[in-house]
Every structure is written in structure tokens, then in C-alpha cells.
Design a protein around this motif. Structure first.
Motif, PDB file in Angstrom:
ATOM      1  N   LYS A  66       0.831  -1.210   0.000  1.00  0.00           N
ATOM      2  CA  LYS A  66       0.000   0.000   0.000  1.00  0.00           C
ATOM      3  C   LYS A  66       0.861   1.254   0.000  1.00  0.00           C
ATOM      4  CE  LYS A  66      -3.971  -1.999   2.272  1.00  0.00           C
ATOM      5  NZ  LYS A  66      -4.449  -2.403   3.574  1.00  0.00           N
ATOM      6  N   VAL A  67       1.891   1.252   0.852  1.00  0.00           N
ATOM      7  CA  VAL A  67       2.818   2.395   0.878  1.00  0.00           C
ATOM      8  C   VAL A  67       3.410   2.575  -0.526  1.00  0.00           C
ATOM      9  CG1 VAL A  67       4.996   3.228   1.814  1.00  0.00           C
ATOM     10  CG2 VAL A  67       3.367   2.036   3.301  1.00  0.00           C
ATOM     11  N   ASN A  68       3.842   1.456  -1.058  1.00  0.00           N
ATOM     12  CA  ASN A  68       4.414   1.415  -2.390  1.00  0.00           C
ATOM     13  C   ASN A  68       3.455   2.026  -3.420  1.00  0.00           C
ATOM     14  OD1 ASN A  68       5.888  -1.410  -4.155  1.00  0.00           O
ATOM     15  ND2 ASN A  68       5.920   0.752  -4.589  1.00  0.00           N
ATOM     16  N   PHE A  69       2.190   1.664  -3.312  1.00  0.00           N
ATOM     17  CA  PHE A  69       1.204   2.178  -4.275  1.00  0.00           C
ATOM     18  C   PHE A  69       1.105   3.692  -4.201  1.00  0.00           C
ATOM     19  CE2 PHE A  69      -3.076   3.833  -4.905  1.00  0.00           C
ATOM     20  CZ  PHE A  69      -3.238   3.561  -6.254  1.00  0.00           C
ATOM     21  N   TRP A  70       0.989   4.218  -2.973  1.00  0.00           N
ATOM     22  CA  TRP A  70       0.782   5.668  -2.871  1.00  0.00           C
ATOM     23  C   TRP A  70       2.004   6.422  -3.342  1.00  0.00           C
ATOM     24  CZ3 TRP A  70      -3.894   7.211  -2.996  1.00  0.00           C
ATOM     25  CH2 TRP A  70      -4.916   6.437  -2.419  1.00  0.00           C
ATOM     26  N   ILE A  71       3.193   5.902  -3.036  1.00  0.00           N
ATOM     27  CA  ILE A  71       4.402   6.583  -3.519  1.00  0.00           C
ATOM     28  C   ILE A  71       4.445   6.543  -5.041  1.00  0.00           C
ATOM     29  CG2 ILE A  71       6.925   6.496  -3.542  1.00  0.00           C
ATOM     30  CD1 ILE A  71       6.835   5.437  -0.720  1.00  0.00           C
ATOM     31  N   LEU A  72       4.113   5.378  -5.593  1.00  0.00           N
ATOM     32  CA  LEU A  72       4.118   5.267  -7.051  1.00  0.00           C
ATOM     33  C   LEU A  72       3.106   6.224  -7.667  1.00  0.00           C
ATOM     34  CD1 LEU A  72       5.064   3.848  -9.639  1.00  0.00           C
ATOM     35  CD2 LEU A  72       3.289   2.139  -9.272  1.00  0.00           C
ATOM     36  N   LEU A  73       1.912   6.296  -7.056  1.00  0.00           N
ATOM     37  CA  LEU A  73       0.864   7.148  -7.625  1.00  0.00           C
ATOM     38  C   LEU A  73       1.297   8.614  -7.623  1.00  0.00           C
ATOM     39  CD1 LEU A  73      -2.114   6.740  -8.666  1.00  0.00           C
ATOM     40  CD2 LEU A  73      -2.801   7.760  -6.500  1.00  0.00           C
ATOM     41  N   VAL A  74       1.882   9.047  -6.513  1.00  0.00           N
ATOM     42  CA  VAL A  74       2.346  10.436  -6.430  1.00  0.00           C
ATOM     43  C   VAL A  74       3.457  10.671  -7.460  1.00  0.00           C
ATOM     44  CG1 VAL A  74       3.556  12.088  -4.968  1.00  0.00           C
ATOM     45  CG2 VAL A  74       1.665  10.750  -4.026  1.00  0.00           C
ATOM     46  N   GLY A  75       4.449   9.774  -7.453  1.00  0.00           N
ATOM     47  CA  GLY A  75       5.564   9.936  -8.389  1.00  0.00           C
ATOM     48  C   GLY A  75       5.090   9.929  -9.829  1.00  0.00           C
ATOM     49  N   PHE A 117      12.224  10.223 -10.215  1.00  0.00           N
ATOM     50  CA  PHE A 117      13.042   9.567  -9.207  1.00  0.00           C
ATOM     51  C   PHE A 117      12.183   8.999  -8.079  1.00  0.00           C
ATOM     52  CE2 PHE A 117      16.286  11.503 -11.720  1.00  0.00           C
ATOM     53  CZ  PHE A 117      17.340  10.617 -11.609  1.00  0.00           C
ATOM     54  N   ILE A 118      11.027   9.642  -7.836  1.00  0.00           N
ATOM     55  CA  ILE A 118      10.110   9.052  -6.851  1.00  0.00           C
ATOM     56  C   ILE A 118       9.580   7.707  -7.365  1.00  0.00           C
ATOM     57  CG2 ILE A 118       7.919   9.376  -5.633  1.00  0.00           C
ATOM     58  CD1 ILE A 118       8.485  12.357  -5.588  1.00  0.00           C
ATOM     59  N   ILE A 119       9.293   7.630  -8.661  1.00  0.00           N
ATOM     60  CA  ILE A 119       8.879   6.334  -9.233  1.00  0.00           C
ATOM     61  C   ILE A 119       9.977   5.296  -9.003  1.00  0.00           C
ATOM     62  CG2 ILE A 119       8.347   5.084 -11.355  1.00  0.00           C
ATOM     63  CD1 ILE A 119       7.082   7.579 -12.455  1.00  0.00           C
ATOM     64  N   ALA A 120      11.226   5.721  -9.236  1.00  0.00           N
ATOM     65  CA  ALA A 120      12.335   4.779  -9.051  1.00  0.00           C
ATOM     66  C   ALA A 120      12.357   4.280  -7.606  1.00  0.00           C
ATOM     67  CB  ALA A 120      13.655   5.446  -9.424  1.00  0.00           C
ATOM     68  N   VAL A 121      12.153   5.191  -6.654  1.00  0.00           N
ATOM     69  CA  VAL A 121      12.116   4.785  -5.250  1.00  0.00           C
ATOM     70  C   VAL A 121      11.006   3.761  -5.028  1.00  0.00           C
ATOM     71  CG1 VAL A 121      11.621   5.572  -2.907  1.00  0.00           C
ATOM     72  CG2 VAL A 121      13.134   6.916  -4.388  1.00  0.00           C
ATOM     73  N   PHE A 170       9.332  -1.867  -3.980  1.00  0.00           N
ATOM     74  CA  PHE A 170       8.712  -3.111  -4.446  1.00  0.00           C
ATOM     75  C   PHE A 170       9.703  -4.271  -4.414  1.00  0.00           C
ATOM     76  CE2 PHE A 170       7.685  -6.186  -7.709  1.00  0.00           C
ATOM     77  CZ  PHE A 170       6.448  -6.593  -7.267  1.00  0.00           C
ATOM     78  N   PHE A 171      10.908  -4.036  -4.921  1.00  0.00           N
ATOM     79  CA  PHE A 171      11.897  -5.122  -4.932  1.00  0.00           C
ATOM     80  C   PHE A 171      12.263  -5.523  -3.500  1.00  0.00           C
ATOM     81  CE2 PHE A 171      13.134  -3.144  -9.182  1.00  0.00           C
ATOM     82  CZ  PHE A 171      12.278  -3.978  -9.861  1.00  0.00           C
ATOM     83  N   TRP A 172      12.353  -4.520  -2.645  1.00  0.00           N
ATOM     84  CA  TRP A 172      12.636  -4.810  -1.239  1.00  0.00           C
ATOM     85  C   TRP A 172      11.506  -5.646  -0.641  1.00  0.00           C
ATOM     86  CZ3 TRP A 172      10.223  -2.456   3.221  1.00  0.00           C
ATOM     87  CH2 TRP A 172      10.839  -2.808   4.422  1.00  0.00           C
ATOM     88  N   ASN A 173      10.290  -5.335  -1.027  1.00  0.00           N
ATOM     89  CA  ASN A 173       9.138  -6.119  -0.543  1.00  0.00           C
ATOM     90  C   ASN A 173       9.279  -7.587  -0.948  1.00  0.00           C
ATOM     91  OD1 ASN A 173       6.707  -6.850   0.558  1.00  0.00           O
ATOM     92  ND2 ASN A 173       5.445  -5.556  -0.750  1.00  0.00           N
ATOM     93  N   ILE A 174       9.724  -7.816  -2.175  1.00  0.00           N
ATOM     94  CA  ILE A 174       9.909  -9.199  -2.629  1.00  0.00           C
ATOM     95  C   ILE A 174      10.897  -9.919  -1.719  1.00  0.00           C
ATOM     96  CG2 ILE A 174      10.796 -10.657  -4.489  1.00  0.00           C
ATOM     97  CD1 ILE A 174       9.789  -8.659  -6.473  1.00  0.00           C
ATOM     98  N   VAL A 175      12.052  -9.285  -1.509  1.00  0.00           N
ATOM     99  CA  VAL A 175      13.098  -9.907  -0.702  1.00  0.00           C
ATOM    100  C   VAL A 175      12.600 -10.123   0.723  1.00  0.00           C
ATOM    101  CG1 VAL A 175      15.419  -9.588   0.229  1.00  0.00           C
ATOM    102  CG2 VAL A 175      14.894  -8.882  -2.111  1.00  0.00           C
ATOM    103  N   ARG A 176      12.012  -9.078   1.289  1.00  0.00           N
ATOM    104  CA  ARG A 176      11.550  -9.104   2.663  1.00  0.00           C
ATOM    105  C   ARG A 176      10.474 -10.166   2.866  1.00  0.00           C
ATOM    106  NH1 ARG A 176       8.812  -5.118   6.642  1.00  0.00           N
ATOM    107  NH2 ARG A 176       7.144  -6.626   6.873  1.00  0.00           N
ATOM    108  N   SER A 177       9.531 -10.225   1.949  1.00  0.00           N
ATOM    109  CA  SER A 177       8.451 -11.199   2.110  1.00  0.00           C
ATOM    110  C   SER A 177       8.978 -12.618   1.992  1.00  0.00           C
ATOM    111  CB  SER A 177       7.358 -10.981   1.060  1.00  0.00           C
ATOM    112  OG  SER A 177       6.945  -9.659   1.052  1.00  0.00           O
ATOM    113  N   TYR A 178       9.953 -12.788   1.092  1.00  0.00           N
ATOM    114  CA  TYR A 178      10.548 -14.114   0.943  1.00  0.00           C
ATOM    115  C   TYR A 178      11.272 -14.531   2.220  1.00  0.00           C
ATOM    116  CZ  TYR A 178      13.634 -17.792  -0.732  1.00  0.00           C
ATOM    117  OH  TYR A 178      14.311 -18.970  -0.879  1.00  0.00           O
TER     118      TYR A 178
END
Ligand code: HEM
Ligand SMILES: [Cu+2]
Length: 676
Positions: free
Chosen positions: A446-455, A496-500, A505-513
Motif C-alpha cells: 500500500k505504501v508502495n502504491f501511494w508513492i508510485l501514484l504520487v511519483g 526519481f520518486i517512481i524509481a524509489v 517493491f523489490f525490497w518487498n519481494i526480498v523481505r516477504s521471501y
């Protein structure tokens, strides 16, 4: 069809293949038939649609990152007037390669990733119709992506825009090799798409489980089917044009050589007859994805299923009649302009039907805003903005002002990023538990979504303004004092906000795994209370997909087994997902064996491509590999007899209509395996 004796399946997670004990020499005697069930060898020889789907996903994310880095370079260059990050020449290469990479190596194969993984599951099949052909598609696609990007190391990328208009695509105006790589690389990805289209169309038409009528197929599978027909007819147009361009550039054939009297409009027409349907090739799979997500998270069936399907088909047909809206400023006659203007406005109708149906699905639903739903709603809103600015280009008079300005860049990013990519990210969150057996963290999502939407809106929103102010696209810099400074800076910050957001997202993959590894919790078959068949089998999906081939009685059959109307006409829960879910421990299912040959062919093709560019000698080993690969393939049976244990004690075949009761039984089923 091979009918060998069945074998035992080791249900060891999503990535295990049927194990074989004996190896046998193939008819050419060169390689032993591959038998690895884990490790990299099992991946390069796999013919399992699920693994191929995963490999498509991983490669497209890799290319998405490359295309993203190129996007950041563009935005860094344009952040302030008189930017010094890239030279004019480098800028041309970077934006051309950015567009090309995003379209052909990121968004299209992401669609392929979902389709490969999901179509067989959604129609109740054990694999696609031609599993080895499926592997060939993937490897040829990857080869094409490598050829295209090898240009960075071998003299520079293509520089004529992703559409590479004539005469700029000829040797006179683009003497470097970049466009040759573009040409060869995309012809290879074109082969991959074409082969894939034939495979998936056959799969949808021939491999459906008993009772899975066409109008009981989930909307995602429907949109994928339409997409595959678009690919089937669009890709050859591009390939033909590129083939002619190859003759122009390598052998001086002059199909598109304006100095020799060719008409520059020929390339434009051919390109956009492919290029416009291409837009729907990118967006329809994402439409399909959110058509699966929105009903589940609204706890309602999709509103107007037949309208959803028919609007998709209508878009598929109408997409062919509007290509010249990309050419209003090119001097095609006024009647053409008027006709294409009108046809373009009409195509907004089925698209609008879809948007209203998603809204109607949500209307009055009990909405859950988990990450997949957020991205889906994000798609609906962002795509609507892109669609509306699209309608303004359909007005030819307005378009002649807007074309080649940043207004267009804003438009197509709202459609392709706000549309296609948002849908795919939603799909990742939705199907991740099915594929990998654990969730992606929803809160991070969700955090990821809002940052992406703003960026996203910071990046592409201002481009509307810049475009209307007259900032041209495809120019590497602008002067101070034109009034472009502020919004360009905002746009670059947004990028650059999109890049963040992607890093998160990639961190989420690693973390969830990691979280899952540390504390493994069994993933239920149906974590979201979903509607389609893939949720009736264990997560992660067992290699053979279904223990028992499902029998389907209506649309959303799986869901209707959980919920039924009571006497008052109210829906009540009659069974839990666990009661209906299959167990995933079937024996007696046999699957096609792995094979080296698709890979052998796919290694040969890039060698031919590089050979045509650099030295015809390289074509020789490449061509030999292709021919050897085809021979090996033809002589190799679809299933290796030596791979099977010859035991007889397999269970009854249960494909009869007693599905509701039988589906819970863990009796093994002997099912005909797909052949190729
Ligand atoms: C971080 C996200 C992205 C940013 C910041 C970005 C930025 C840009 C910019 C500034 C341009 C204009 C270059 C120019 O005309 O000089 C451009 C072009 C383009 N972008 Fe993106 N983009 C992003 C993602 C995407 C995605 C996801 C797609 C999906 C298909 C895409 C497709 C294209 C295409 C087709 C072009 C046109 C290239 C050409 O004219 O040859 N972009 N992008
Ligand atoms: Cu178009």
C-alpha cells in the motif's frame, strides 16, 4: 498423442518437475535427454508453462529496470535547461531504446508472463497445447532482447525513435549499426510472439476442461485470447516491414530510400498498422487482470460479463481501423484524416463500456482495499485520464498542434504505465501467493502504491502542460526562458520518486521471501476468496496443476461451489475453500519431458542476427544450430518413455459430471498430457 504409462509426481513445491530415473539417448545421440528437476539445468530445459511464465516475468523485470534507468537518464538530462548529462546523439539512442525496451521487452513479455502462467490454470488444463514451443517462445524472446541491448556494447543503440521512421531508419541518416540491432532484435521477439500466439490460441480453443465453454472462460483468459489474435495479425506486418528494411540497410535494396523515389509514408503506414493494435496488445492483458481482481475485492461477480468480453473483442477488431490517427500530420488526404478521426472516437465506446463495468462491479460491493485492489483502482483512474487525452488527439485539428509535443508523451505514459503497468503490479500482488506460496507484504504494497501514484502523477501530469506550452518531444534540450523550467524539474523529481517506489517493491519481494523462510506458514489454496479455477488448487501450484481435471458447470464455477442462493434468494456460504480445494498429491499424471532443443534453436538465431550485422560467417554456426535444433526436436518424442515408471496402480479417470463431490477426493487422475 503419446500414451505411455503414468509416473509418480513429486509434489515438491512450485518448481519441481516430474522426476525421471533412467536417462535415454535421444535419436541423434548427442545429448542425453535432460532429467534435472532442480538447479539451473532444470530451468533451461523446462517445458512447464508455470516455469516459463516465471522466466518471462523475471526477464521482463530485468528489462524494465534497464528501460527505467534509460528513463531516468532522459529525465536527468531534461531536469534543467541546457542539460549536460547526455549528448544529442546519446539522447536519441537513450529515448529510442527506452521506448523500445519498455514496449517490447518489458510490457509485452509481462503480459506473456501472466498468460503463460494463468491461462492453463484458468481453463483447467495441465499445460499449454505445445509445451516445447512455449519454451522456444521464451528463449527466442530472450535472444531478441539480448541482441537489441547488445547494441550498447557493440557501437551504440538505435536512434530513430521506437517507430524508426523512414528515411531516418536508412543508412544515409543512421549510418551506425544501432538500427540493425533494433531490426534484428525485434524480428526475433516477433518470432517469439507469433509462436506464442499460435500456442495460446490453440490452448484456449482446444485445452479447456469439460464444461469450460468459451463464455465461461474468465475475463483474463478472454482478454489474453483477443491479445493473441492481435499479435497473430499485427506482428507479421511489422516483421515484413523490418525484413524490407533489413534488405535496405544491409544490401541497398531501397524499399524505403526516399532519394531513390520511395514514399516515406509506406513505412509509417506499415509501422502503425502494427503499432496501433500493439497498444491494445499491451493494455488488454492488464484489463483482464483487473477484471479478475475487482470482483474478488468487491465481493461481487463482474458486472456485465458478456459486455466485458464483447467490448474486448470489439476493441480487438476496431483497433485495426484507426492506425492513421498516428499520421494526421503526415500529409495523408483530408478524407483519410476525417475518416480516421471518426473511427478513433468510436473506439472510445467499448473502452468506456469496460470502465463503467468496473465501476458497476465496485458499486455497492463490500470493498477490500488490499494492494491488488489499490493498483486496479489506480489503473481505472489513471487509464481514464490517458483515455481522455487520447480522445483529444482524435480531433485532427487539435492533434496537429499536440503531435510531437510532450502532451503526447503524457498521454501514452498514462495509458501504458498508468494502465498496463499498474495492472501488472496489481496482478503480482494478487497471484504472488499462488505462484510462490507466500504473500507479498500488503502494508508495504500500500505504501508502495501511494508513492508510485504520487511519483507517477508528478512525472507525467506536468507533461500535459509542457506539451500545451509547446515543448517538443525527442529534443535533447531546451533553452532557459521558454517557461519550461519549473515543470521539467517537477517531472524529473517525480521520475526519481517512481524509481524509489520500484526499489520498495523489490525490497518487498526480498523481505516477504525472508519472512516466509524464517516462519513458513502454509499458504491456503484460496487466500482471497476468489472465483476462478486457479484458486481451487494448492498454492504454490503443483507441477501437474490439477489432481483431477475439473468439470465446469457455469461461469465462476469455483465460487459457486462456495456460495449458493438460499430460499430467500440470498447468497450463503455452503462450503469452505478448504473443502473444495484439491489436495495436490495426485499420482498417475504424466507431463511432457524437458528438452534441450528449444534452447539450441534459440541460441542459433541470435548468432544469425549478429552474423547478418557483422560477418556472414557467423551465420554458419548459427544456422547449423537452428537446423540441428529443429532435427533434434522433430525426432524427440514429446514424452520420454525412459522417464516413466511402469506401474499400473493409478486411480480412476474422473472427468465425469460428478465434479462437485469428486473434486474433493484425492483420487489420482490419469489425464492426457499436452503434446507438441
Ligand atoms: C519511470 C518511468 C518512466 C519515465 C520517467 C519515462 C519518461 C519518458 C520520457 C521523458 C520520454 C520522452 C523522450 C523524448 O521524447 O525525448 C519517454 C518516451 C517514451 N516512453 Fe517512457 N518513461 C517511463 C516509463 C515508460 C513505460 C512503463 C513505458 C511503457 C511502454 C514507456 C514508453 C515510452 C515510449 C514508447 C516512449 C517514446 C519513445 C520514442 O519516442 O521513441 N515509458 N519516456
Ligand atoms: Cu493508435
Amino acid at each position: 498423442m503419446t500414451t505411455t504409462s503414468p509416473e509418480t509426481i513429486s509434489a515438491g513445491g512450485p518448481l519441481a518437475l516430474p522426476s525421471g530415473e533412467e536417462t535415454r539417448r535421444n535419436p541423434l545421440g548427442v545429448f542425453a535427454r535432460p532429467t534435472a528437476t532442480e538447479g539451473w539445468r532444470s530451468w533451461i530445459t523446462t517445458v512447464d508453462h508455470k516455469r516459463i511464465g516465471i522466466m518471462y516475468g523475471v526477464s521482463s523485470i530485468f528489462f524494465l529496470v534497464i528501460g527505467g534507468i534509460e528513463a531516468l537518464l532522459i529525465r536527468a538530462q531534461l531536469a534543467a535547461p541546457d542539460g549536460q548529462v547526455l549528448s544529442a546523439d546519446a539522447y536519441n539512442q537513450v529515448f529510442t531504446m527506452h521506448g523500445t525496451t519498455m514496449i517490447f521487452l518489458a510490457v509485452m513479455p509481462l503480459g506473456a508472463a501472466f498468460m503463460n502462467y494463468l491461462i492453463p490454470l484458468q481453463i483447467g488444463a495441465r499445460d499449454v497445447a505445445f509445451p516445447r514451443l512455449n519454451a522456444l517462445s521464451f528463449w527466442v524472446f530472450l535472444g531478441g532482447g539480448i541482441v537489441l541491448n547488445s547494441s550498447w556494447l557493440l557501437g551504440g543503440g538505435a536512434d530513430g525513435g521506437w517507430f524508426n521512421y523512414a528515411p531516418n531508419n536508412g543508412v544515409t541518416y543512421s549510418p551506425s549499426r544501432g538500427i540493425d540491432f533494433w531490426n534484428m532484435g525485434l524480428m526475433l521477439t516477433g518470432i517469439a510472439s507469433l509462436v506464442g500466439a499460435i500456442n495460446l490460441i490453440t490452448t484456449c480453443l482446444n485445452m479447456r476442461a469439460p464444461g469450460m465453454k468459451l463464455f465461461r472462460m474468465p475475463v483474463f483468459t478472454w482478454m489474453s485470447l483477443v491479445t493473441q489474435f492481435l499479435l497473430l495479425f499485427a506482428i507479421p506486418v511489422l516483421t515484413a516491414a523490418q525484413f524490407l528494411l533489413m534488405f535496405d540497410r544491409l544490401f541497398g535494396a531501397r524499399f524505403f530510400d526516399v532519394d531513390a523515389g520511395a514514399d516515406p509514408l509506406l513505412w509509417e503506414h506499415l509501422f502503425w498498422i502494427f503499432g496501433h493494435p500493439e497498444v491494445y496488445i499491451m493494455i488488454l492483458p492488464a484489463f483482464g487482470i483487473i477484471s479478475e481482481i475487482i470482483p474478488v475485492f468487491s465481493r461481487k461477480p463482474i458486472f456485465g460479463y458478456p459486455f466485458m468480453v464483447f467490448s474486448g473483442i470489439a476493441i480487438g477488431f476496431m483497433g485495426w481501423g484507426v492506425w492513421a490517427h498516428h499520421m494526421f500530420a503526415s500529409g495523408i488526404g483530408p478524407l483519410s484524416v476525417a475518416a480516421f478521426s471518426v473511427s478513433t472516437m468510436f473506439i472510445a465506446v467499448p473502452t468506456g463500456v469496460k470502465i463503467f463495468n468496473w465501476l458497476a462491479t465496485m458499486w455497492g460491493g463490500r470493498l477490500r482495499f488490499s494492494a491488488p485492489m489499490l493498483y486496479s483502482v489506480g489503473l481505472v483512474t489513471m487509464f481514464t485520464i490517458g483515455g481522455l487525452s487520447g480522445v483529444t488527439h482524435a480531433v485532427a485539428a487539435a492533434d496537429t498542434q499536440q503531435t510531437d509535443t510532450y502532451y503526447i508523451v503524457a498521454h501514452f505514459h498514462y495509458v501504458l504505465f498508468g494502465g498496463a503497468l499498474f495492472g501488472f503490479i496489481g496482478g503480482w500482488y494478487f497471484w504472488w501467493p499462488k505462484v510462490f506460496g507466500h504473500y507479498l507484504n500488503d502494508r508495504v504494497g500500500k505504501v508502495n502504491f501511494w508513492i508510485l501514484l504520487v511519483g507517477f502523477n508528478l512525472t507525467f501530469g506536468p507533461m500535459h502542460i509542457l506539451g500545451l506550452q509547446g515543448m517538443p518531444r525527442r529534443t535533447y534540450t531546451y533553452r532557459d526562458g521558454y517557461g519550461f523550467n519549473l515543470w521539467n524539474m517537477v517531472s524529473t523529481i517525480g521520475a526519481f520518486i517512481i524509481a524509489v517506489s520500484f526499489l520498495i517493491f523489490f525490497w518487498n519481494i526480498v523481505r516477504s521471501y525472508r519472512a516466509h523462510k524464517a516462519n513458513p506458514v502454509a499458504m491456503p489454496a484460496d487466500p482471497w476468496d476468489s472465483r476462478s479455477l486457479e484458486w481451487s488448487i494448492p498454492s504454490p501450484t503443483p507441477p501437474h496443476n490439477f489432481d483431477i481435471s475439473p468439470t465446469v458447470h457455469r461461469l465462476d464455477d469455483f465460487w459457486h461451489r462456495k456460495y449458493q442462493e438460499n430460499a430467500q434468494g440470498k447468497l450463503v456460504r455452503v462450503a469452505t475453500s478448504e473443502e473444495i480445494a484439491q489436495k495436490g498429491d495426485a499420482t498417475g499424471v504424466h507431463l511432457p519431458s524437458p528438452s534441450y532443443w528449444p534452447l539450441v534453436i534459440s541460441v542459433g538465431l541470435p548468432l544469425v542476427a549478429w552474423g547478418l550485422i557483422f560477418s556472414l560467417w557467423l551465420c554458419l554456426p548459427g544456422g547449423l544450430l537452428v537446423v540441428a535444433g529443429i532435427y533434434g526436436w522433430v525426432l524427440e518424442p514429446a514424452t520420454e518413455p525412459g522417464d516413466h515408471h511402469g506401474h499400473e496402480d493409478h486411480g480412476p479417470t474422473t472427468t465425469d459430471d460428478a465434479g462437485d463431490a469428486e473434486a474433493t477426493a484425492d483420487a489420482p487422475a490419469e489425464e492426457a498430457a499436452p503434446v507438441d
